[in-house]
Design a protein around this motif. Structure first.
Motif, short mmCIF file in Angstrom:
data_model
loop_
_atom_site.label_atom_id
_atom_site.label_comp_id
_atom_site.label_asym_id
_atom_site.label_seq_id
_atom_site.Cartn_x
_atom_site.Cartn_y
_atom_site.Cartn_z
N HIS A 30 4.68 -2.91 -6.92
CA HIS A 30 3.19 -2.80 -7.18
C HIS A 30 2.80 -2.07 -5.84
N GLU B 102 -4.47 -1.42 -10.07
CA GLU B 102 -3.91 -0.01 -9.72
C GLU B 102 -2.55 -0.18 -9.38
N ASN B 103 -1.75 0.28 -9.95
CA ASN B 103 -0.15 0.23 -9.56
C ASN B 103 0.52 1.76 -9.94
N ASN B 104 1.07 2.24 -9.34
CA ASN B 104 1.85 3.60 -9.24
C ASN B 104 3.18 3.31 -9.08
N LEU C 200 -5.62 -5.05 -1.82
CA LEU C 200 -4.74 -4.27 -2.86
C LEU C 200 -5.66 -4.75 -4.06
N ASP C 201 -5.67 -3.45 -4.81
CA ASP C 201 -6.18 -3.71 -6.35
C ASP C 201 -5.30 -3.96 -7.29
N THR D 119 0.08 1.05 -4.14
CA THR D 119 -1.17 1.85 -4.51
C THR D 119 -1.11 3.33 -4.21
N SER D 120 -0.13 3.82 -3.67
CA SER D 120 0.23 5.31 -3.50
C SER D 120 1.49 5.69 -4.13
N HIS E 177 0.91 -1.27 0.02
CA HIS E 177 -0.08 0.05 -0.02
C HIS E 177 0.88 1.09 -0.05
N GLN E 178 1.82 1.25 0.86
CA GLN E 178 2.76 2.41 0.79
C GLN E 178 4.13 1.80 0.89
#
Length: 329
Positions: free
Chosen positions: A256, A294-296, A290-291, A258-259, A241-242
């Motif tokens: 991978h 969705e990968n930033n 986690l999705d 999400t933020s 996630h972070q």
């Protein structure tokens, strides 16, 4: 000759008039958000609000209420990150001295938040517990069977597994593996490892790594944050996630997230999308919340680089032909 002089003077007057018109148009069309006064006042106001919240509300956190404290300090860190982005987006309108002063004050504020976080959420003492022989044999057999089902085998070397915070410490030249039943919803800590391959199946709640050198980590989806500090020449492969990375050099991330990843006091960090596959990966993504879509991974905030119009020299995108695609360890 007089006619030529008059034409030159007239042309010069027209040129000066055109310059004045462009200047007037620019001033009339200038947005309030692009003025130095607006940027500096907004920055000071937002920074002051964070400082006030840190000074007052930190005293309201009840001793021992870890979840409330974690939520509070995560919120402040997120606000600092947003203020960091505002400053980065505004650098083209600010003098270099103002940029440096703002950057230094923001770093000092983040450091103060980190210090308060450590005060209210002290880290667990990292200690090892010698397991009884009977339970060790049973657990080792269970772990071996789970790993064998995934095509891997545990090393024969005895592993030191932390009791308070699951993980490994002080190991060199070995393969270290944790099974899904061990890591589910638990924090994982890895410290002082050298030339090790670490394989973590399942969905841990958090991952802390400190002083790793020449290591490769493969980890399933982390539902919370991953903290990395003082690592050298490592490969990190995980969803989370972070991600926050400090004082780390010459390392690569197959990520991978999400933020937006945050790096500070780092150099030569490479980033590529997460590409490790194993059985039950899809269900582990669901367990971690986690999705997968969705990968930033390519969005990185460098706290040591605030120039919005120039890329940070401290991190880079790993070119496709240079990426590792086979993670058989």
């Amino acid at each position: 000759m007089a006619d030529v002089r008059e034409r030159l003077e007239k042309r010069n007057e027209e040129r000066l008039a055109a310059i004045e018109r462009r200047k007037a148009d620019k001033e009339s069309n200038e947005q309030p958000t692009e003025t130095i006064e607006y940027i500096t006042s907004t920055f000071a106001e937002e920074k002051g609000a964070i400082e006030e919240q840190l000074g007052k509300r930190a005293e309201l956190i009840e001793a021992g209420n870890k979840m409330k404290a974690v939520e509070f300090f995560d919120c402040l860190s997120d606000k600092c990150q947003k203020l960091q982005k505002f400053l980065a987006d505004s650098t083209m309108f600010l003098p270099s001295r103002d940029i440096q002063v703002s950057q230094d004050s923001l770093k000092a504020l983040q450091q103060e938040i980190n210090e308060k976080r450590e005060e209210y959420i002290p880290k667990k003492k990292f200690a090892f517990k010698v397991r009884k022989k009977e339970s060790s044999v049973k657990e080792e057999g269970q772990i071996k069977q789970e790993i064998k089902n995934k095509g891997d085998a545990l090393s024969g070397t005895e592993k030191k597994i932390a009791d308070a915070s699951l993980g490994f410490q002080g190991v060199s030249d070995d393969t270290l593996t944790l099974a899904p039943s061990q890591v589910k919803n638990r924090d994982i800590t890895l410290r002082d490892l050298q030339n090790c391959n670490i394989i973590i199946y399942g969905a841990p709640s958090a991952l802390l790594m400190n002083k790793l050198k020449d290591c490769t980590l493969l980890c399933g989806p982390v539902s919370g944050a991953v903290f990395i500090e003082d690592c050298l020449s490592c490969k990190f492969v995980f969803p989370c996630h972070q991600l926050r990375v400090h004082s780390t050099t010459d390392s690569k991330f197959y990520l991978h997230v999400t933020s937006r990843a945050i790096v500070e006091d780092c150099s030569n960090l490479g980033f590529a999308p997460f590409n490790w596959k194993y059985e039950n990966l899809k269900s582990d993504f669901a367990s971690a919340g986690l999705d997968p879509s969705e990968n930033n991974w390519s969005l990185v905030n460098d706290f040591n680089w605030l120039k919005a119009d120039e890329p940070s020299p401290n991190w880079f995108i790993i070119s496709e032909d240079q990426r590792t695609n086979n993670w058989t360890l």
